[in-house]
Scaffold this motif. Structure first.
Motif, PDB file in Angstrom:
ATOM      1  N   LYS A 185       0.828  -1.209   0.000  1.00 29.77           N
ATOM      2  CA  LYS A 185       0.000   0.000   0.000  1.00 29.77           C
ATOM      3  C   LYS A 185       0.857   1.251   0.000  1.00 29.77           C
ATOM      4  O   LYS A 185       0.597   2.189  -0.761  1.00 29.77           O
ATOM      5  CB  LYS A 185      -0.952  -0.014   1.192  1.00 29.77           C
ATOM      6  N   GLU A 186       1.892   1.281   0.838  1.00 27.23           N
ATOM      7  CA  GLU A 186       2.773   2.453   0.879  1.00 27.23           C
ATOM      8  C   GLU A 186       3.507   2.640  -0.442  1.00 27.23           C
ATOM      9  O   GLU A 186       3.696   3.768  -0.898  1.00 27.23           O
ATOM     10  CB  GLU A 186       3.758   2.331   2.034  1.00 27.23           C
ATOM     11  N   MET A 187       3.911   1.545  -1.066  1.00 30.34           N
ATOM     12  CA  MET A 187       4.584   1.623  -2.363  1.00 30.34           C
ATOM     13  C   MET A 187       3.630   2.209  -3.405  1.00 30.34           C
ATOM     14  O   MET A 187       4.007   3.103  -4.173  1.00 30.34           O
ATOM     15  CB  MET A 187       5.056   0.227  -2.807  1.00 30.34           C
ATOM     16  N   GLU A 188       2.400   1.723  -3.411  1.00 28.82           N
ATOM     17  CA  GLU A 188       1.413   2.232  -4.366  1.00 28.82           C
ATOM     18  C   GLU A 188       1.072   3.692  -4.081  1.00 28.82           C
ATOM     19  O   GLU A 188       0.935   4.496  -5.004  1.00 28.82           O
ATOM     20  CB  GLU A 188       0.166   1.361  -4.353  1.00 28.82           C
ATOM     21  N   ASP A 189       0.970   4.053  -2.801  1.00 36.37           N
ATOM     22  CA  ASP A 189       0.708   5.447  -2.434  1.00 36.37           C
ATOM     23  C   ASP A 189       1.844   6.360  -2.893  1.00 36.37           C
ATOM     24  O   ASP A 189       1.628   7.542  -3.170  1.00 36.37           O
ATOM     25  CB  ASP A 189       0.499   5.598  -0.924  1.00 36.37           C
ATOM     26  N   ALA A 190       3.058   5.804  -2.997  1.00 35.05           N
ATOM     27  CA  ALA A 190       4.225   6.562  -3.462  1.00 35.05           C
ATOM     28  C   ALA A 190       4.312   6.581  -4.989  1.00 35.05           C
ATOM     29  O   ALA A 190       5.252   7.150  -5.550  1.00 35.05           O
ATOM     30  CB  ALA A 190       5.500   5.987  -2.855  1.00 35.05           C
ATOM     31  N   GLY A 191       3.358   5.937  -5.669  1.00 36.79           N
ATOM     32  CA  GLY A 191       3.304   6.021  -7.125  1.00 36.79           C
ATOM     33  C   GLY A 191       3.929   4.879  -7.895  1.00 36.79           C
ATOM     34  O   GLY A 191       4.109   4.978  -9.109  1.00 36.79           O
ATOM     35  N   VAL A 192       4.245   3.773  -7.203  1.00 39.04           N
ATOM     36  CA  VAL A 192       4.819   2.617  -7.890  1.00 39.04           C
ATOM     37  C   VAL A 192       3.863   1.440  -7.768  1.00 39.04           C
ATOM     38  O   VAL A 192       3.440   1.083  -6.672  1.00 39.04           O
ATOM     39  CB  VAL A 192       6.212   2.235  -7.325  1.00 39.04           C
ATOM     40  N   PRO A 211      15.427  -7.701  -6.439  1.00 41.62           N
ATOM     41  CA  PRO A 211      14.688  -7.117  -7.562  1.00 41.62           C
ATOM     42  C   PRO A 211      15.458  -6.021  -8.295  1.00 41.62           C
ATOM     43  O   PRO A 211      16.257  -5.308  -7.699  1.00 41.62           O
ATOM     44  CB  PRO A 211      13.445  -6.520  -6.901  1.00 41.62           C
ATOM     45  N   GLY A 212      15.141  -5.920  -9.595  1.00 41.22           N
ATOM     46  CA  GLY A 212      15.604  -4.816 -10.425  1.00 41.22           C
ATOM     47  C   GLY A 212      14.359  -4.106 -10.933  1.00 41.22           C
ATOM     48  O   GLY A 212      13.609  -3.537 -10.154  1.00 41.22           O
ATOM     49  N   THR A 213      14.088  -4.214 -12.234  1.00 40.34           N
ATOM     50  CA  THR A 213      12.812  -3.728 -12.762  1.00 40.34           C
ATOM     51  C   THR A 213      11.767  -4.828 -12.672  1.00 40.34           C
ATOM     52  O   THR A 213      10.586  -4.575 -12.878  1.00 40.34           O
ATOM     53  CB  THR A 213      12.932  -3.261 -14.228  1.00 40.34           C
ATOM     54  N   ARG A 214      12.232  -6.041 -12.378  1.00 42.40           N
ATOM     55  CA  ARG A 214      11.355  -7.201 -12.197  1.00 42.40           C
ATOM     56  C   ARG A 214      11.710  -7.885 -10.894  1.00 42.40           C
ATOM     57  O   ARG A 214      12.813  -7.768 -10.404  1.00 42.40           O
ATOM     58  CB  ARG A 214      11.563  -8.235 -13.312  1.00 42.40           C
ATOM     59  N   VAL A 215      10.759  -8.649 -10.405  1.00 37.94           N
ATOM     60  CA  VAL A 215      11.007  -9.489  -9.243  1.00 37.94           C
ATOM     61  C   VAL A 215      10.312 -10.831  -9.488  1.00 37.94           C
ATOM     62  O   VAL A 215       9.188 -10.871  -9.978  1.00 37.94           O
ATOM     63  CB  VAL A 215      10.535  -8.813  -7.929  1.00 37.94           C
ATOM     64  N   VAL A 216      11.014 -11.905  -9.183  1.00 35.53           N
ATOM     65  CA  VAL A 216      10.483 -13.251  -9.389  1.00 35.53           C
ATOM     66  C   VAL A 216      10.293 -13.913  -8.025  1.00 35.53           C
ATOM     67  O   VAL A 216      11.251 -14.083  -7.264  1.00 35.53           O
ATOM     68  CB  VAL A 216      11.427 -14.105 -10.266  1.00 35.53           C
ATOM     69  N   PHE A 217       9.047 -14.260  -7.738  1.00 37.00           N
ATOM     70  CA  PHE A 217       8.703 -14.975  -6.512  1.00 37.00           C
ATOM     71  C   PHE A 217       8.449 -16.439  -6.868  1.00 37.00           C
ATOM     72  O   PHE A 217       7.742 -16.725  -7.833  1.00 37.00           O
ATOM     73  CB  PHE A 217       7.417 -14.415  -5.891  1.00 37.00           C
ATOM     74  N   GLU A 218       9.004 -17.343  -6.083  1.00 41.53           N
ATOM     75  CA  GLU A 218       8.705 -18.769  -6.221  1.00 41.53           C
ATOM     76  C   GLU A 218       7.886 -19.187  -5.003  1.00 41.53           C
ATOM     77  O   GLU A 218       8.026 -18.603  -3.927  1.00 41.53           O
ATOM     78  CB  GLU A 218       9.996 -19.580  -6.303  1.00 41.53           C
ATOM     79  N   TYR A 219       7.056 -20.205  -5.204  1.00 42.92           N
ATOM     80  CA  TYR A 219       6.146 -20.645  -4.138  1.00 42.92           C
ATOM     81  C   TYR A 219       6.128 -22.164  -4.027  1.00 42.92           C
ATOM     82  O   TYR A 219       6.244 -22.872  -5.029  1.00 42.92           O
ATOM     83  CB  TYR A 219       4.704 -20.202  -4.426  1.00 42.92           C
ATOM     84  N   THR A 229       6.268 -13.540 -11.900  1.00 44.62           N
ATOM     85  CA  THR A 229       7.168 -12.432 -12.194  1.00 44.62           C
ATOM     86  C   THR A 229       6.318 -11.174 -12.188  1.00 44.62           C
ATOM     87  O   THR A 229       5.281 -11.119 -12.853  1.00 44.62           O
ATOM     88  CB  THR A 229       7.838 -12.620 -13.576  1.00 44.62           C
ATOM     89  N   LEU A 230       6.759 -10.190 -11.436  1.00 43.72           N
ATOM     90  CA  LEU A 230       6.080  -8.901 -11.377  1.00 43.72           C
ATOM     91  C   LEU A 230       7.062  -7.836 -11.838  1.00 43.72           C
ATOM     92  O   LEU A 230       8.278  -8.009 -11.712  1.00 43.72           O
ATOM     93  CB  LEU A 230       5.606  -8.595  -9.963  1.00 43.72           C
ATOM     94  N   VAL A 231       6.536  -6.754 -12.363  1.00 42.28           N
ATOM     95  CA  VAL A 231       7.373  -5.636 -12.785  1.00 42.28           C
ATOM     96  C   VAL A 231       7.020  -4.415 -11.941  1.00 42.28           C
ATOM     97  O   VAL A 231       5.931  -4.325 -11.398  1.00 42.28           O
ATOM     98  CB  VAL A 231       7.208  -5.320 -14.292  1.00 42.28           C
ATOM     99  N   PHE A 232       7.960  -3.507 -11.856  1.00 41.21           N
ATOM    100  CA  PHE A 232       7.727  -2.246 -11.157  1.00 41.21           C
ATOM    101  C   PHE A 232       7.397  -1.203 -12.212  1.00 41.21           C
ATOM    102  O   PHE A 232       8.078  -1.094 -13.227  1.00 41.21           O
ATOM    103  CB  PHE A 232       8.960  -1.843 -10.343  1.00 41.21           C
ATOM    104  N   GLN A 233       6.346  -0.439 -11.951  1.00 37.17           N
ATOM    105  CA  GLN A 233       5.804   0.474 -12.953  1.00 37.17           C
ATOM    106  C   GLN A 233       5.365   1.764 -12.266  1.00 37.17           C
ATOM    107  O   GLN A 233       4.700   1.723 -11.234  1.00 37.17           O
ATOM    108  CB  GLN A 233       4.614  -0.234 -13.594  1.00 37.17           C
ATOM    109  N   LYS A 234       5.744   2.893 -12.855  1.00 39.03           N
ATOM    110  CA  LYS A 234       5.282   4.189 -12.341  1.00 39.03           C
ATOM    111  C   LYS A 234       3.791   4.320 -12.625  1.00 39.03           C
ATOM    112  O   LYS A 234       3.346   4.086 -13.744  1.00 39.03           O
ATOM    113  CB  LYS A 234       6.028   5.339 -13.013  1.00 39.03           C
ATOM    114  N   VAL A 288       3.014   4.848 -16.408  1.00 36.49           N
ATOM    115  CA  VAL A 288       2.867   3.432 -16.758  1.00 36.49           C
ATOM    116  C   VAL A 288       4.161   2.883 -17.386  1.00 36.49           C
ATOM    117  O   VAL A 288       4.150   1.904 -18.107  1.00 36.49           O
ATOM    118  CB  VAL A 288       1.643   3.199 -17.684  1.00 36.49           C
ATOM    119  N   LYS A 289       5.278   3.517 -17.088  1.00 35.84           N
ATOM    120  CA  LYS A 289       6.582   3.059 -17.586  1.00 35.84           C
ATOM    121  C   LYS A 289       7.267   2.233 -16.510  1.00 35.84           C
ATOM    122  O   LYS A 289       7.092   2.467 -15.310  1.00 35.84           O
ATOM    123  CB  LYS A 289       7.452   4.249 -17.977  1.00 35.84           C
TER     124      LYS A 289
END
Length: 138
Positions: A47-54, A85-93, A109-114, A118-119
């Motif tokens: 939530k804090e990350m999203e509130d910060a715009g990512v 993580p870099g621009t991507r993060v890979v979680f295994e379960y 795999t998730l990506v970080f996006q402004k 949306v970049k």
């Protein structure tokens, strides 16, 4: 490497199909539960990350169904991060039942996006800071 386990996730009747097995689409929800709780365990908030715009949208999701989870099982979701993580993060379960039987393995795999442009962007510094101790070499 960062590893975290979320224990005590009870399979509800609404999570199952006519055979009493967990419906395959619900495993993505279990992955999300594991991912969010793993990050929360190190003091990082989506939530804090999203509130910060990512934002962190899912780019890819894979699952392998080994044995069915069933109504009233108590699941443990193991979350593994093998790389920082870099621009991507890979979680295994790994998902296991109360008898420690391996039921499912997966990867997202998730990506970080402004949010505003949306970049793609790099992982937020607070996340890297909180994960860094798990990736220190001796």
């Amino acid at each position: 490497m960062f590893i975290y386990e979320v224990k005590g996730i009870r399979v509800r009747y609404a999570d199952t199909d006519q055979m009493g097995y967990v419906y395959y689409g619900n495993y993505a929800r279990y992955y999300e539960i594991g991912r969010v709780e793993a990050l929360r365990s190190i003091g990082f908030s989506y939530k804090e990350m999203e509130d910060a715009g990512v934002m962190m949208p899912v780019y890819e999701n894979r699952s392998k169904y080994i044995r069915p989870a069933r109504y009233d099982d108590e699941l443990t979701i193991k979350v593994i991060l093998k790389k920082i993580p870099g621009t991507r993060v890979v979680f295994e379960y790994e998902i296991r039942n109360q008898d420690d039987v391996l039921l499912n393995v997966g990867e997202t795999t998730l990506v970080f996006q402004k949010r505003d442009t949306v970049k793609l962007c790099v992982a937020p510094a607070p996340l890297i800071l909180k994960l860094s101790p798990y990736f220190q070499t001796l």
